[in-house]
Design an enzyme around this catalytic site. Structure first.
Site: not given
Ligand code: PMP
Length: 395
Positions: A183, A211, A243
């Site tokens: 990310s 992502h 997302k």
């Molecule tokens: N895994 C990754 C790689 C993420 O970027 C995120 C979100 N920041 C999450 C998990 C968590 O997802 P959520 O927003 O649905 O809790």
């Protein structure tokens, strides 16, 4: 008498001194590619709403209808009295979309990782993690009693070395865990090679495709599809509806055995209430949209190519970006903050990512592409990057 919670203010003030506190911005309306934030209309370059589905009429209509037919809350955790027909339909639809035997949804991506990972490995097992994995994976790993190993980011030579090292301890099970798309940099895990190495060592494979789904692969089916792998190769394909799907909620796809095991064991699934019906219905509608309107994924990638070309022509370093996450790496944290502030003056909301989230000399603006942006929006953003970048001596 001493204030027993004075330490909180002191800790907060320390963050403020270092300019590390989060300054919360207020969206005054929907999260759209052009949004009203803190009273100002901005081009949004920092939302995960890759396909602009947060405000899609079909998703909104599905949510409204579900409120009328099912009310606003589910009343319980899934295991007791909180499983509605909509939750089950969503899981069937997601499994079909992902080409998996079965899927399981959780309240969020974070709670999926936190609740599932500790049930997959424990004492006497090994868990092997990429050094740049997301914080929710790190927390999930911390909750296991398995022996932990970390390999340098996407370094397959080191993964092999670590696998050999882990095997010397004769673990009962080995789990390799990686983000699908990283990310901060927008690069893609070498999942085909990870699967190959995993097979040589009898390891389970877990990918967090938060992502990558609805972005990579055939029609946005995600990283497993991108590499033409199957769920016999990748045992746990985890993701989030928050997302590109534009809604909220975590999920995991794989075998039916895995799903039945997971929902009997995962504490964040068993002990936390299920989604409101409107959320489940909007997620189903998001899958409908992905299956019937392929243009969104295509436009996202067209926009990504256009923006990358513009940014690199201006002389910005976009690092190893391979996806709609496009960093503009500028070096020092202060430079990244100044660039972000300058962009905001020009009506562009793009946030800085600074140390300790990335290395001290790799502070950046992280741009996230969106299929709802027009070429005019992208040109406006690129013009702002040119103007402010020159002013700050970055380009
Ligand atoms: N895994 C990754 C790689 C993420 O970027 C995120 C979100 N920041 C999450 C998990 C968590 O997802 P959520 O927003 O649905 O809790």
């Amino acid at each position: 008498m001493r204030d027993p919670i004075a330490w909180m203010r002191e800790e907060y003030e320390k963050l403020v001194e270092q300019n590390l506190e989060w300054k919360i911005r207020e969206l005054q309306g929907p999260s759209t590619p052009v949004a009203k934030v803190d009273g100002k209309e901005v081009i949004m370059l920092c939302s995960n709403n890759y396909l602009n589905l947060t405000n899609h009429p079909k998703l909104k209509e599905a949510a409204i209808k579900a409120i009328e037919t099912h009310g606003v809350g589910s009343g319980s955790v899934r295991a007791i009295a909180g499983t509605m027909d909509l939750h089950l339909e969503l899981e069937r639809r997601l499994a079909k979309f992902k080409g998996a035997e079965a899927s399981l949804t959780y309240s969020a991506g974070f709670t999926t990782n936190e609740g599932l990972i500790p049930q997959l490995v424990g004492k006497g097992d090994a868990i092997i993690s990429d050094e740049l994995n997301h914080g929710s994976i790190i927390d999930g790993v911390r909750l296991t009693k398995a022996t932990r190993y970390v390999y340098a980011h996407n370094d397959m030579g080191e993964l092999e070395k670590v696998l050999n090292e882990a095997e010397k301890e004769n673990p009962n099970k080995i789990l390799i865990i990686t983000d699908g798309v990283f990310s901060m940099d927008g690069d893609i895990a070498l999942l085909d090679q990870i699967v190959k190495l995993g097979k040589e060592h009898g390891a389970m494979i877990y990918v967090d495709d938060a992502h990558g789904e609805a972005v990579l692969g055939d029609g946005g089916r995600g990283i497993v599809s991108h590499y033409k792998l199957t769920h016999h190769d990748v045992h746990f394909e985890m993701g989030t509806f928050s997302k590109a799907f534009g809604v909220m909620g975590g999920h995991v796809s794989g075998s039916e055995d895995m799903v039945k095991y997971a929902y009997n064991k995962s504490r964040s699934w068993l002990l936390s209430a299920s989604h409101p019906p409107a959320t489940a219905a909007a997620c189903i509608a998001a899958i409908d949209v992905l299956e019937t309107e392929p243009e969104h994924v295509k436009t996202l990638w067209d926009n990504r190519e256009y923006f990358v070309k513009g940014l690199t022509q201006l002389g910005y370093d976009i690092g190893n970006s391979q996806t709609p996450i496009v960093p503009a790496i500028v070096g020092e944290s202060a430079k990244a903050v100044q660039l972000s502030e300058g962009l905001l003056e020009e009506g562009i909301l793009a946030l800085p990512i600074v140390y300790p989230m990335v290395a001290r000399d790799k502070a950046r603006i992280r741009n996230m592409m969106n299929s709802g942006l027009t070429k005019e929006h992208l040109d406006k953003a690129l013009n702002a990057y040119e103007k402010i970048g020159k002013r700050l001596g970055i380009i």
